[in-house]
Design an enzyme around this catalytic site. Structure first.
Site, mmCIF file in Angstrom:
data_model
loop_
_atom_site.group_PDB
_atom_site.id
_atom_site.type_symbol
_atom_site.label_atom_id
_atom_site.label_comp_id
_atom_site.label_asym_id
_atom_site.label_seq_id
_atom_site.Cartn_x
_atom_site.Cartn_y
_atom_site.Cartn_z
ATOM 1 N NE ARG A 58 -0.058 1.453 3.607
ATOM 2 C CZ ARG A 58 1.030 2.475 3.298
ATOM 3 N NH1 ARG A 58 2.114 1.779 4.305
ATOM 4 N NH2 ARG A 58 0.772 3.289 3.915
ATOM 5 N N GLY A 59 0.212 2.333 -0.246
ATOM 6 C CA GLY A 59 1.083 4.023 -0.272
ATOM 7 C C GLY A 59 0.819 3.826 -1.579
ATOM 8 C CD GLN A 190 -3.233 2.706 6.728
ATOM 9 O OE1 GLN A 190 -3.666 3.123 7.607
ATOM 10 N NE2 GLN A 190 -3.519 2.394 5.457
ATOM 11 C CG ASP A 231 -3.000 7.740 -1.488
ATOM 12 O OD1 ASP A 231 -2.697 7.911 -0.249
ATOM 13 O OD2 ASP A 231 -2.840 6.623 -2.018
ATOM 14 C CG ASN A 241 -2.082 11.550 2.367
ATOM 15 O OD1 ASN A 241 -2.312 10.552 1.896
ATOM 16 N ND2 ASN A 241 -1.893 11.543 3.737
ATOM 17 C CE LYS A 242 -5.242 5.811 4.407
ATOM 18 N NZ LYS A 242 -6.217 4.113 3.646
HETATM 19 O O1 MRU Z 1 -4.418 3.085 2.065
HETATM 20 P P1 MRU Z 1 -3.343 3.845 1.753
HETATM 21 O O2 MRU Z 1 -2.295 2.965 3.232
HETATM 22 O O3 MRU Z 1 -2.239 3.161 0.679
HETATM 23 O O4 MRU Z 1 -2.980 4.876 2.279
HETATM 24 C C1 MRU Z 1 -1.534 5.139 1.702
HETATM 25 C C2 MRU Z 1 -1.621 6.814 2.036
HETATM 26 O O5 MRU Z 1 -3.137 8.049 3.068
HETATM 27 C C3 MRU Z 1 -0.157 7.625 1.811
HETATM 28 O O6 MRU Z 1 -0.009 8.539 2.552
HETATM 29 C C4 MRU Z 1 -0.560 7.957 0.540
HETATM 30 O O7 MRU Z 1 -0.403 6.463 -0.215
HETATM 31 C C5 MRU Z 1 1.374 8.419 -0.026
HETATM 32 S S1 MRU Z 1 2.457 6.948 0.123
HETATM 33 C C6 MRU Z 1 4.431 7.907 -0.132
#
Ligand code: MRU
Length: 339
Positions: A58-59, A190, A231, A241-242
């Site tokens: 993820r990320g 996370q 994202d 973003n998250k």
């Molecule tokens: O749901 P996730 O864990 O994939 O969400 C990740 C995020 O929101 C991160 O902040 C984003 O992807 C940036 S990763 C460098």
């Protein structure tokens, strides 16, 4: 003190291709961290899709790299086009997924040697972009600063030293003392499971907080700067973003604390005019109503579970890219840096 160290790189590679054209994708199963550091080997498209969907990988940048290798696996099985399209259905928000698949398709070949070479290029470029972001971001971290981050935009989310964390790793390696406050990041933690783990392993001074504590720490002058990942960034600089990032940005604005987003050019989507055009992933209600396997809400409780939110450009002090800082953040400044 100000020298940019060549190290650190990833202590544990988030993902790697094992072998050559007949090889496979190995990734850290991030759902098992911090309890266990275990690897998942993906040898078919379905296992790559599942790994992305269930957040084993993820990320945004790491999802893109995984999908690029997933395209190689699709070609190994003689179904490149169908496999690539299927991988694109795994998660909707991180644009790096679509960007990487489009790059693989743009080769207009199903030949595994060429596809693997391109996936490896995407992988290496991602690591290089992290380092370049870090070189710009480390200058923003003052000695003895309190740095707040949300979710995990770290090494685990990329092929390198992360995006939001890149400046932290380099500032730490350069001897700058500072403290990172990591939001735990409900519902899937996370921040607690991943950011606290990787920064702690690297010897960075990290303190875990509940998401709801951030404003109080800002009021108490413990936070001097916020750095998060992204994202998808729209043409006008709005950032998905998250979920929870938006509230952090509002709190930072109220307390006059600079709020930065760190992201590579592969996270910009200039075809998306504003944040309202960014598709937001809705995830399973059980992620909110349960804590791991234990129910934390009465059976049948209705749940909303958007995995991301959108922070408007007006709340963002600057976006740190591999090309440098976009500041102020608006349509014109974004288009000058990202084409
Ligand atoms: O749901 P996730 O864990 O994939 O969400 C990740 C995020 O929101 C991160 O902040 C984003 O992807 C940036 S990763 C460098």
């Amino acid at each position: 003190m100000n020298d940019v160290p060549q190290k650190p790189e990833q202590a544990h590679p988030t993902l790697e291709w094992i072998g050559e054209t007949d090889g496979y994708l190995r990734l850290i199963d991030q759902t098992k961290l911090p309890g266990q550091l275990v690897y998942l080997d993906c040898r078919d498209v379905q296992s790559v899709w599942d790994a992305i969907k269930r957040l084993s990988v993820r990320g945004a940048p790491a999802i893109g790299v995984a999908a690029a290798y997933g395209c190689v696996i699709a070609a190994q099985h003689g179904n490149f086009a169908r496999g690539a399209d299927y991988l694109a259905t795994s998660r909707p928000t991180a644009v790096n997924l679509f960007w990487a698949i489009a790059r693989m398709k743009s080769l207009q070949t199903t030949e595994t040697t060429a596809l693997l070479a391109e996936a490896r290029r995407i992988h290496a470029e991602d690591a290089a972009m992290c380092r370049a972001i870090g070189q710009h971001a480390m200058k923003l971290i003052e000695p003895n600063a309190g740095v707040l981050t949300h979710c995990n935009a770290g090494a685990l989310a990329t092929s390198g030293i992360g995006t939001a964390t890149a400046g932290m790793y380099l500032a730490h390696a350069a001897g700058t003392p500072f403290t990172v406050y990591a939001d735990e990041t409900r519902p899937l933690l996370q921040g607690a499971r991943l950011t606290a783990w990787e920064l702690g392993e690297a010897g960075v001074d990290v303190k875990l907080i509940c998401d709801s504590m951030a404003a109080q720490l800002m009021h108490g002058k413990k936070i001097n700067i916020v750095i998060t990942g992204a994202d998808r960034i729209a043409a006008n600089g709005d950032v998905a973003n998250k979920v929870g990032t938006y509230s952090v940005a509002i709190a930072a604005k109220y307390h006059h604390i600079p709020f930065y987003v760190a992201a590579p050019s592969s996270t910009f989507d200039i075809k998306c005019p504003t944040g309202d055009d960014i598709p937001i992933e809705q995830r399973n209600p059980s992620e909110v109503s349960n804590f791991s396997d234990t129910a934390t809400a009465p059976p049948g409780t209705q749940v909303e579970n958007p995995a991301f939110d959108v922070t408007p450009a007006s709340l963002i002090t600057g976006i740190i890219t591999e090309h440098g800082l976009i500041q102020p953040v608006n349509k014109e400044t974004v288009s000058r840096t990202i084409r």
